[in-house]
Scaffold this active site. Structure first.
Site, PDB file in Angstrom:
ATOM      1  CD  GLU A 196      10.946 -20.505 -12.723  1.00 19.70           C
ATOM      2  OE1 GLU A 196       9.975 -20.692 -11.972  1.00 19.70           O
ATOM      3  OE2 GLU A 196      11.427 -19.392 -12.962  1.00 19.70           O
ATOM      4  CD  GLU A 215       6.712 -17.453 -13.492  1.00 17.17           C
ATOM      5  OE1 GLU A 215       6.251 -16.806 -12.540  1.00 17.17           O
ATOM      6  OE2 GLU A 215       6.934 -18.665 -13.433  1.00 17.17           O
TER       7      GLU A 215
HETATM    8  C1  GCO Z   1       9.240 -17.390 -11.381  1.00 16.30           C
HETATM    9  C2  GCO Z   1       8.765 -18.129 -10.241  1.00 16.30           C
HETATM   10  C3  GCO Z   1       9.839 -18.391  -9.236  1.00 16.30           C
HETATM   11  C4  GCO Z   1       9.175 -19.030  -8.082  1.00 16.30           C
HETATM   12  C5  GCO Z   1       8.787 -20.423  -8.423  1.00 16.30           C
HETATM   13  C6  GCO Z   1       8.017 -21.109  -7.350  1.00 16.30           C
HETATM   14  O1  GCO Z   1       8.765 -16.356 -11.621  1.00 16.30           O
HETATM   15  O2  GCO Z   1      10.105 -17.799 -12.117  1.00 16.30           O
HETATM   16  O3  GCO Z   1       7.750 -17.427  -9.633  1.00 16.30           O
HETATM   17  O4  GCO Z   1      10.485 -17.206  -8.958  1.00 16.30           O
HETATM   18  O5  GCO Z   1       9.986 -19.032  -6.975  1.00 16.30           O
HETATM   19  O6  GCO Z   1       7.972 -20.405  -9.552  1.00 16.30           O
HETATM   20  O7  GCO Z   1       6.836 -20.431  -7.130  1.00 16.30           O
END
Ligand code: GCO
Length: 448
Positions: A356, A162
């Site tokens: 995710e 991300e």
């Molecule tokens: C990421 C996400 C996770 C978060 C999840 C819920 O970067 O992979 O931000 O770390 O915990 O997406 O918000």
């Protein structure tokens, strides 16, 4: 659902679960510093202890084994293995990940290692962080170290997780560590360096590999999904999904981060829109960024509805009153797991994974000692049905990782949000498998 060779997994990230922050020889990261800065994180919470996975990892792996989970996406904390981010190796940190990986292998669980899930070593931050061009080589060296030490047992790697957040939320909006807003010139430069670091990591992972590696990325983005199946609405949604956002939202772009990686070029509309603020982008940079990768992942949680307006241009459709939402307030939009993978596969044509997806709920331990979370089961089932449909309609979808195995430190929201299939009582570190965890287990073991 899905066939036998579909990859079912769960995901976590180091700072969110490990605890033992800055201990056993680890260096500090920007999250260690930020979370100790008053007023930054909900209720001034921090990841010092988190789920104490550093000590309880065997327990957590035993839970995965019990649930029949065969794939585990986890991340390494850069500063735990390289306290300054470069140079000196912390063997105690390496030992921890060796124990963790060995335990997975022993339990029949395939490790999927994320190289960078946001723990930028503080020493690197002090030297300019993503703005310092040296970060490309530092990141490459870090990836090489992981490959050298772990790739005898780890075959699957993600480089960066991300960039939308670790550049956008961190430096465009300033709400994530280190909590310092920067100018568009600076953030676009950071983004470019992050993409180069990704490319360098792909090269260095392969260079030190002890077996052929399977390497991908895990960006994110809210999915533009069409109001109807009409070609006009579909075209409008796709246009918005891959289009360049306005400057203040540039980091939320899908194409800006993925086109250079897959096609070796930035999208034209973004180049035009952000022209005044762009760093120097050379052909060599683009060559480095577009090292071949083996799969494309996306973290997808939700989307927004789009239709073709009178002039055919995309038009966002507002949500009806009382639109379903998760505890954190995100809209519940299973369509995102149909259209997102379809659009992404059509464009990038790489084996696709949902890296995710999940939901925060106001989970509590009931009088019977169990955690009943029908919303999570319902959410996941709806999203997976959409994903299955996308696969049937031709997208090469290889797997799904649920976020998350455990309740954990949800960044600036601290422990307020519970995303786990497993409940964590942070006072005692007791784990309780939620109803959804048992449901997920049955689903992936093909019992339902
Ligand atoms: C990421 C996400 C996770 C978060 C999840 C819920 O970067 O992979 O931000 O770390 O915990 O997406 O918000």
């Amino acid at each position: 659902m899905f066939d036998k060779d579909f990859t079912w997994g769960v995901a976590t990230a180091s700072y969110q679960i490990e605890g033992a922050a800055g201990q056993h020889g680890a260096g500090k990261t920007i999250w260690d510093v930020f979370s100790h800065d008053q007023g930054r994180v909900y209720d001034d919470q921090n990841g010092d202890r988190a789920c104490n996975h550093y000590e309880l990892y065997q327990k957590d792996i035993a839970i995965m084994k019990e649930l029949g989970i065969k794939n585990y996406r986890f991340s390494v904390n850069w500063a735990r293995v390289l306290p300054d981010g470069f140079g000196r190796v912390n063997e105690e940190g390496i030992d921890f990940y060796n124990r963790l990986i060995d335990a997975m292998v022993e339990a029949g669980i395939e490790p999927w290692l994320t190289v960078f899930h946001w723990e930028l070593p503080y020493e690197i931050y002090k030297r300019g962080g993503w703005l310092n061009p040296d970060i490309v080589e530092w990141f490459g060296d870090y990836a090489a170290l992981l490959s050298e030490r772990f790739s005898d047992r780890v075959k699957h790697f993600f480089t960066i997780n991300e960039p939308q957040c670790f550049i956008g939320l961190s430096y465009v909006r300033g709400v994530h560590a280190p909590g310092a807003k920067r100018t568009p010139e600076e953030t676009l430069q950071m983004g470019h360096n992050a993409l180069k670091a990704h490319g360098r990591a792909v090269q260095r992972l392969r260079e030190k590999a002890k077996q052929p590696l399977i390497i991908g990325v895990a960006p994110t983005g809210s999915v533009a999904y069409p109001s109807t199946d009409s070609p006009e609405d579909v075209a409008a949604a796709k246009k918005l999904y891959f289009g360049a956002p306005d400057l203040e939202d540039w980091a939320w772009s899908v194409a800006w981060w993925s086109d250079p990686i897959v096609f070796g070029k930035y999208p034209e509309d973004g180049l035009k829109k952000y022209e005044r603020f762009l760093p120097e982008i050379t052909d060599d940079d683009l060559k480095l960024i577009s090292q071949p990768i083996d799969f494309y992942g996306q973290n997808i949680y939700n989307g927004y509805e789009v239709r073709a307006g009178e002039d055919g241009e995309p038009e966002a459709v507002s949500r009806y009153d009382g639109f379903p939402r998760t505890a954190i307030g995100w809209p519940i939009t299973p369509e995102a797991l149909y259209w997102g993978p379809r659009f992404l596969y059509e464009r990038y044509k790489l084996p696709f994974y949902i890296t995710e997806n999940g939901i925060s709920c106001c989970d509590v331990v009931s009088l019977d000692g169990r955690v009943h979370d029908p919303e999570r089961t319902d959410f996941t089932e709806r999203y997976l049905l959409a994903l299955e449909r996308a696969k049937k309609d031709g997208a090469d979808i290889r797997g799904y990782f649920h976020w998350s195995l455990l309740d954990n430190f949800e960044w600036a929201d601290g422990y307020k949000e519970r995303f786990g299939l497993v409940y964590v009582d942070y006072r005692t570190q007791e784990r309780i498998i939620k109803d959804s965890g048992y449901w997920y287990s049955k689903l992936i073991c093909q019992e339902i």
